[in-house]
Design an enzyme around this catalytic site. Structure first.
Site, mmCIF file in Angstrom:
data_model
loop_
_atom_site.group_PDB
_atom_site.id
_atom_site.type_symbol
_atom_site.label_atom_id
_atom_site.label_comp_id
_atom_site.label_asym_id
_atom_site.label_seq_id
_atom_site.Cartn_x
_atom_site.Cartn_y
_atom_site.Cartn_z
ATOM 1 N N SER A 1 43.496 33.982 -11.448
ATOM 2 C CA SER A 1 44.228 33.468 -12.607
ATOM 3 C C SER A 1 43.774 32.045 -12.913
ATOM 4 O O SER A 1 43.963 31.131 -12.107
ATOM 5 C CB SER A 1 45.739 33.484 -12.343
ATOM 6 O OG SER A 1 46.429 32.733 -13.332
ATOM 7 N N ASP B 1 43.944 31.447 2.050
ATOM 8 C CA ASP B 1 45.024 32.112 1.333
ATOM 9 C C ASP B 1 44.400 33.015 0.275
ATOM 10 O O ASP B 1 43.890 32.534 -0.746
ATOM 11 C CB ASP B 1 45.949 31.073 0.694
ATOM 12 C CG ASP B 1 47.194 31.692 0.061
ATOM 13 O OD1 ASP B 1 47.211 32.920 -0.156
ATOM 14 O OD2 ASP B 1 48.143 30.944 -0.241
ATOM 15 N N ILE B 2 44.434 34.334 0.512
ATOM 16 C CA ILE B 2 43.864 35.299 -0.429
ATOM 17 C C ILE B 2 44.917 35.624 -1.481
ATOM 18 O O ILE B 2 45.923 36.267 -1.184
ATOM 19 C CB ILE B 2 43.417 36.581 0.289
ATOM 20 C CG1 ILE B 2 42.409 36.267 1.387
ATOM 21 C CG2 ILE B 2 42.810 37.567 -0.718
ATOM 22 C CD1 ILE B 2 41.982 37.482 2.190
ATOM 23 N N GLY B 3 44.674 35.178 -2.721
ATOM 24 C CA GLY B 3 45.650 35.366 -3.781
ATOM 25 C C GLY B 3 46.692 34.266 -3.732
ATOM 26 O O GLY B 3 47.890 34.528 -3.599
ATOM 27 N N CYS B 4 46.259 33.019 -3.855
ATOM 28 C CA CYS B 4 47.111 31.863 -3.534
ATOM 29 C C CYS B 4 48.154 31.533 -4.584
ATOM 30 O O CYS B 4 49.002 30.664 -4.365
ATOM 31 C CB CYS B 4 46.236 30.638 -3.296
ATOM 32 S SG CYS B 4 45.239 30.158 -4.733
ATOM 33 N N GLN C 1 46.822 29.668 -12.959
ATOM 34 C CA GLN C 1 47.295 29.312 -11.629
ATOM 35 C C GLN C 1 46.391 28.264 -10.986
ATOM 36 O O GLN C 1 46.878 27.290 -10.400
ATOM 37 C CB GLN C 1 47.373 30.556 -10.742
ATOM 38 C CG GLN C 1 48.512 31.497 -11.095
ATOM 39 C CD GLN C 1 48.579 32.689 -10.156
ATOM 40 O OE1 GLN C 1 47.579 33.079 -9.540
ATOM 41 N NE2 GLN C 1 49.756 33.281 -10.042
ATOM 42 N N CYS D 1 62.962 46.776 -11.108
ATOM 43 C CA CYS D 1 62.413 46.533 -9.773
ATOM 44 C C CYS D 1 63.525 46.164 -8.789
ATOM 45 O O CYS D 1 63.511 46.608 -7.629
ATOM 46 C CB CYS D 1 61.367 45.433 -9.826
ATOM 47 S SG CYS D 1 59.824 45.927 -10.633
ATOM 48 N N TRP E 1 50.196 29.856 -7.402
ATOM 49 C CA TRP E 1 50.265 28.455 -7.820
ATOM 50 C C TRP E 1 50.202 27.503 -6.629
ATOM 51 O O TRP E 1 50.453 26.317 -6.772
ATOM 52 C CB TRP E 1 51.537 28.208 -8.629
ATOM 53 C CG TRP E 1 51.505 28.854 -9.984
ATOM 54 C CD1 TRP E 1 50.950 28.348 -11.126
ATOM 55 C CD2 TRP E 1 52.066 30.116 -10.346
ATOM 56 N NE1 TRP E 1 51.126 29.217 -12.170
ATOM 57 C CE2 TRP E 1 51.812 30.317 -11.724
ATOM 58 C CE3 TRP E 1 52.762 31.108 -9.654
ATOM 59 C CZ2 TRP E 1 52.224 31.451 -12.412
ATOM 60 C CZ3 TRP E 1 53.167 32.243 -10.331
ATOM 61 C CH2 TRP E 1 52.899 32.415 -11.698
ATOM 62 N N TYR F 1 56.024 33.168 -6.404
ATOM 63 C CA TYR F 1 56.239 34.413 -7.149
ATOM 64 C C TYR F 1 56.153 35.623 -6.214
ATOM 65 O O TYR F 1 55.444 36.578 -6.476
ATOM 66 C CB TYR F 1 55.206 34.507 -8.271
ATOM 67 C CG TYR F 1 55.484 35.533 -9.345
ATOM 68 C CD1 TYR F 1 56.764 36.035 -9.585
ATOM 69 C CD2 TYR F 1 54.445 35.994 -10.137
ATOM 70 C CE1 TYR F 1 57.001 36.966 -10.578
ATOM 71 C CE2 TYR F 1 54.666 36.925 -11.147
ATOM 72 C CZ TYR F 1 55.946 37.405 -11.360
ATOM 73 O OH TYR F 1 56.177 38.343 -12.357
#
Length: 386
Positions: free
Chosen positions: A202, A176-179, A205, A357, A181, A140
């Site tokens: 999450s 991994d910061i904010g891995c 996740q 976006c 899924w 993502y």
């Protein structure tokens, strides 16, 4: 239906002689956008009050009016590309949004207590939903389209680019910061033989990542990044820094510094803004990413001051346009499966998010940066990877 009847119907919907209608028409014309015009990016008014809502609340009012079905555009991405390229947003500064800007400036909206909000409200929307929209690896973040012909190829190319920039070697331990899924962690473990620890806020996740087979070298934790104290050979953070908040940028860098071995490398992949003194988009903040806060280059530089050496900075923000358009195509194709559950207003909200976006990246109003950082500087210099 003849043209006269069409004009009469239009006048019944909106007062085309009103002062705000004329002001909106004049402003949009500077971006080559016309009210009820023939171009694919022209704004088609369906109900009265759209100019009033836009002038009163900026993009918050404009976005909510779109969600309500009050206006349309054949190509919403091109509408925003035209709008933002002309910098019209600089001239619409609603008074009622001043509180939003002041709140973001004065308060820490991404504290440890509040940081979990985006996980619950956005990332926990449902793994089935995101699986339908994303690539097979559930990535993502922005793909790398240099040599790619589809979304899956672009995402694998991005993951491999990160691995090569980090100079991964078998047996290395990676944070991994904010891995998410787990797409990077799985790719790095499979292709480069490393061990990975990932943290996410999450629940959905974390549960998804743990459920997949082949995770012997993967450790997924439901945890705030600020609670990490272990040491790693490499650190990566892909698409998480946008949730950190400017009041926590320095803390984030200090966490990365204490967790990185002295000879290690840290890759930071983040969306960025062009101007330091700006606040988050109020519509995105309310409906998509609560408490999001895009950094500027200057803010990132301030945060890493005397902690890291910037070895490399790579901007491939134009690739996010292609990525978002691919996500939107997948979303539209899969929508019949979710229509009854989520409803038409959600469909319009999600399309507005993805396409606005895409337009912002197309207009170069937003950027995508990959920073490669070291603690002491790479001896002999760091050789760029592309």
């Amino acid at each position: 239906m003849n043209m006269q009847h069409t004009t009469q119907e239009l006048q019944a919907v909106v007062n085309t002689d009103s002062r705000l209608y004329r002001a909106a028409a004049d402003l949009l014309a500077r971006a080559d956008i016309h009210l009820n015009g023939d171009a694919a990016w022209d704004m088609q008014l369906r109900k009265p009050g759209v100019p009033e809502r836009a002038f009163a609340s900026g993009n918050l009012g404009l976005g909510e009016a779109y969600m309500d079905g009050d206006w349309d555009a054949g190509q919403l991405d091109e509408f925003f590309a035209h709008l933002l390229r002309a910098r019209l947003g600089d001239e619409v500064k609603p008074v009622r949004l001043a509180f939003h800007a002041l709140t973001a400036r004065l308060f820490n909206l991404q504290s440890e207590r509040r940081a979990w909000m985006v996980g619950k409200e956005h990332y926990d929307l449902g793994n089935e939903f995101y699986a339908a929209m994303l690539d097979p690896r559930m990535t993502y973040t922005c793909g790398y389209w240099k040599d790619a012909s589809n979304l899956a190829e672009a995402q694998e190319a991005k993951l491999d680019l990160v691995c090569r920039k980090l100079r991964l070697e078998p047996g290395m331990r990676v944070l991994d910061i904010g891995c998410g899924w787990g797409s990077f962690m799985r790719y790095a473990a499979e292709k480069y033989g490393v061990q990975c620890v990932g943290v996410t806020i999450s629940k959905e996740q974390a549960e998804y990542a743990r459920s997949l087979p082949g995770g012997a070298n993967l450790d997924f934790r439901l945890q705030d990044y600020r609670d990490m104290h272990e040491r790693f050979d490499r650190i990566v953070s892909i698409g998480m820094f946008e949730h950190v908040g400017h009041k926590n940028h320095r803390t984030y860098m200090e966490v990365a510094h204490r967790c990185l071995e002295d000879d290690g490398l840290f890759l930071l992949h983040t969306i960025g803004k062009n101007k330091r003194q700006s606040t988050s988009d109020p519509w995105i903040d309310k409906y998509i990413f609560p408490n999001g806060d895009l950094p500027s280059i200057g803010q990132i530089g301030d945060a890493m001051d005397d902690l890291f050496v910037a070895e490399d900075l790579h901007n491939f923000g134009a690739d996010y346009d292609k990525t978002l358009m691919a996500w939107h195509a997948n979303f539209e194709q899969a929508w019949p499966r979710f229509a009854d559950q989520l409803g038409e207003r959600f469909r319009r909200m999600w399309s507005y998010y993805l396409l606005s976006c895409a337009g912002a990246f197309r207009a170069r109003d937003l950027q995508l940066w990959q920073w490669v950082l070291s603690k002491q500087g790479v001896l002999g210099g760091y050789q760029r990877v592309s």
